[in-house]
Structures are given as structure tokens and as C-alpha cells.
Write an enzyme that holds these catalytic residues in place. Structure first.
Site, PDB file in Angstrom:
ATOM      1  N   ARG A 189      46.512  29.053  44.126  1.00  0.00           N
ATOM      2  CA  ARG A 189      45.378  28.811  43.240  1.00  0.00           C
ATOM      3  C   ARG A 189      45.062  27.329  43.139  1.00  0.00           C
ATOM      4  O   ARG A 189      44.110  26.957  42.456  1.00  0.00           O
ATOM      5  CB  ARG A 189      45.755  29.314  41.859  1.00  0.00           C
ATOM      6  N   LYS A 219      39.360  41.691  43.077  1.00  0.00           N
ATOM      7  CA  LYS A 219      40.531  41.420  43.938  1.00  0.00           C
ATOM      8  C   LYS A 219      41.646  42.422  43.709  1.00  0.00           C
ATOM      9  O   LYS A 219      42.205  42.955  44.647  1.00  0.00           O
ATOM     10  CB  LYS A 219      41.125  40.038  43.627  1.00  0.00           C
ATOM     11  N   ARG A 236      38.927  30.016  32.453  1.00  0.00           N
ATOM     12  CA  ARG A 236      39.482  30.423  33.752  1.00  0.00           C
ATOM     13  C   ARG A 236      38.476  30.209  34.875  1.00  0.00           C
ATOM     14  O   ARG A 236      38.833  29.763  35.960  1.00  0.00           O
ATOM     15  CB  ARG A 236      39.909  31.895  33.698  1.00  0.00           C
ATOM     16  N   ARG A 272      35.763  44.871  31.231  1.00  0.00           N
ATOM     17  CA  ARG A 272      36.985  45.311  31.915  1.00  0.00           C
ATOM     18  C   ARG A 272      38.078  45.726  30.921  1.00  0.00           C
ATOM     19  O   ARG A 272      38.315  45.046  29.933  1.00  0.00           O
ATOM     20  CB  ARG A 272      37.503  44.161  32.782  1.00  0.00           C
TER      21      ARG A 272
END
Ligand code: ADP
Length: 218
Positions: free
Chosen positions: A93, A17, A173, A130
Site C-alpha cells: 500500500r 477487490k 482512507r 456496504r
């Protein structure tokens, strides 16, 4: 292409994203409003909000709806967003946030909500490799043999692993995504505002799918 657009990008953590939103914001010449970046900036500045949010973020939790809604309300009022448009990344969210956003955008509705779809197995692998620039948010992928210090090619900032990219926090998450955020897919889909875009593939191809979806809805 008409510049200016009001977009929401949904999708799992690690779906790409952030990177796609940066490209979209250049393409449509609109601000990229990332609530995660806003909270991380507040944490670095050491504001009360930032310090409280950092604890929640590092544990992989969600910051309270009222705080998030207030932050986004203030941001959307700024001249760039209110005149040109914006790309919302990381908000809403929860269904409560989505309902509040309906109120905030009543006069200038969102053009399209995009769900950037990448399966959980793939994002888990992407997140573990990442690395992110602390200053500008550019994403990198570790090869296991990283330069030290690792300097961002874009802005010269420090490239590091995010404190919430540890396996425990990532799993928390992703679980919260399934229970709190995934219901938004049905929420927006039932209003006919949703486009589901396959987020697997070369980033250029994914970007083309995204802009095609935006053009089709404006
Ligand atoms: P990711 O999508 O990879 O979790 P973000 O940068 O979007 O990363 O967000 C990082 C963290 O900031 C989230 O895990 C959460 O703690 C907090 N956060 C960001 N946006 C919201 C939001 N809309 N509501 C609640 N918490 C949020």
C-alpha cells in the site's frame, strides 16, 4: 488454466477487490492474503498488534510499514503460499512496502499486478451502503431496511457495517490511497508488471477481465 498464481490486486477501497479476490483464489486454488482481514482477525483476538492496529484502522489511517512487511513476510513463508502462490489484497500500500516485497519475492516473482480501477465517486457510494460479515468477510449491500440481527448466508456470522466505513474514515482512507498507494501504479507500470482493469460493471464481467489479464501474463 494452470492452477497457482502470484498476483497483487491494487485499487481504491470499495472497488470490489475483496469479492473478486475470493473468486480468484478459488479459481487459481491459491490463498487470498488480505492484510485488512489479518489485522481485523488480530483485533478480534485482542493481541497487542491487533489492539494497536484497530485504533489506526478505525480512524482510517495506515498501520506502520515495518509491522505490515513483517506480517506479510511471515505469511508468504507458509507452505500454501510458498508452494502454490497467492493473491495479495491490500498489500503493498506504500512504495516502501512495494520495495520490501521485491526482496521477499526475488526468487519467485509476482506474475501480474492488477489495478482494479473504479472512480472515487462510485466507490464512495458503494462503501456507504456496504455491510460485511465479521467472520468470513462476505460483502452485502444495505437496502436501508436490514434484518436485525443480520446473519451471513455463507457462514452464519454477524453482518455489520465496518467501523472504518464511516464518512470521515472513508474520506481519510481515500485521501491516503491517492497520496500513498496510487504512486504504486507508476511503480509497477514502469516495470511492465501492471494491468489496469476496469472495475465498473457486472461482477462476472469484471472477473472475466481479471482472469483474461492473468492468463495473458503467465
Ligand atoms: P480498505 O481497502 O477498504 O481500506 P482493508 O481491509 O484492505 O480495507 O484494510 C483495512 C485497514 O487495515 C486499512 O484502512 C489500514 O488501516 C489497515 N491496513 C491493511 N493493509 C495495510 C497495509 N498494507 N499497510 C498499512 N495499513 C494497512
Amino acid at each position: 488454466m494452470i492452477p497457482g498464481a502470484r498476483l497483487i490486486i491494487l485499487g481504491r477501497q470499495g472497488a470490489g477487490k475483496g469479492t473478486q479476490c475470493v473468486r480468484l483464489s478459488r479459481h487459481y486454488v491459491v490463498p487470498h492474503i488480505s492484510t485488512g482481514d489479518m489485522l481485523r482477525a488480530a483485533a478480534r483476538e485482542g493481541t497487542d498488534l491487533g489492539t494497536a492496529a484497530k485504533k489506526i484502522m478505525d480512524a482510517g489511517g495506515l498501520v506502520g510499514d515495518d509491522i505490515m512487511i513483517g506480517l506479510v513476510d511471515e505469511r508468504l513463508e507458509k507452505a500454501d503460499a510458498s508452494t502454490r502462490g497467492y493473491i495479495l489484497d491490500g498489500f503493498p500500500r506504500t512504495v516502501t512496502q512495494a520495495e520490501a516485497l521485491d526482496g521477499l519475492t526475488a526468487r519467485k516473482p509476482i506474475h501480474v499486478v492488477i489495478d482494479l480501477d473504479v472512480p472515487r465517486e462510485i466507490v464512495l457510494e458503494r462503501i456507504s451502503s456496504r455491510r460485511v460479515c465479521r467472520d468470513c468477510g462476505t460483502n452485502y449491500r444495505t437496502s436501508g431496511d436490514d434484518p436485525s440481527p443480520w446473519i451471513c448466508d455463507v457462514c452464519g456470522g454477524d453482518v455489520q457495517q465496518r467501523a472504518d466505513d464511516t464518512p470521515d474514515a472513508v474520506n481519510r482512507r481515500l485521501d491516503l490511497y491517492e497520496t500513498q498507494t496510487a504512486p504504486l501504479i507508476e511503480y509497477f507500470s514502469s516495470r511492465g508488471a501492471l494491468a489496469v482493469i476496469n472495475g465498473v460493471g457486472h461482477p462476472d464481467h469484471v472477473f472475466k477481465r481479471l482472469t483474461d489479464a492473468v492468463e495473458a501474463r503467465r
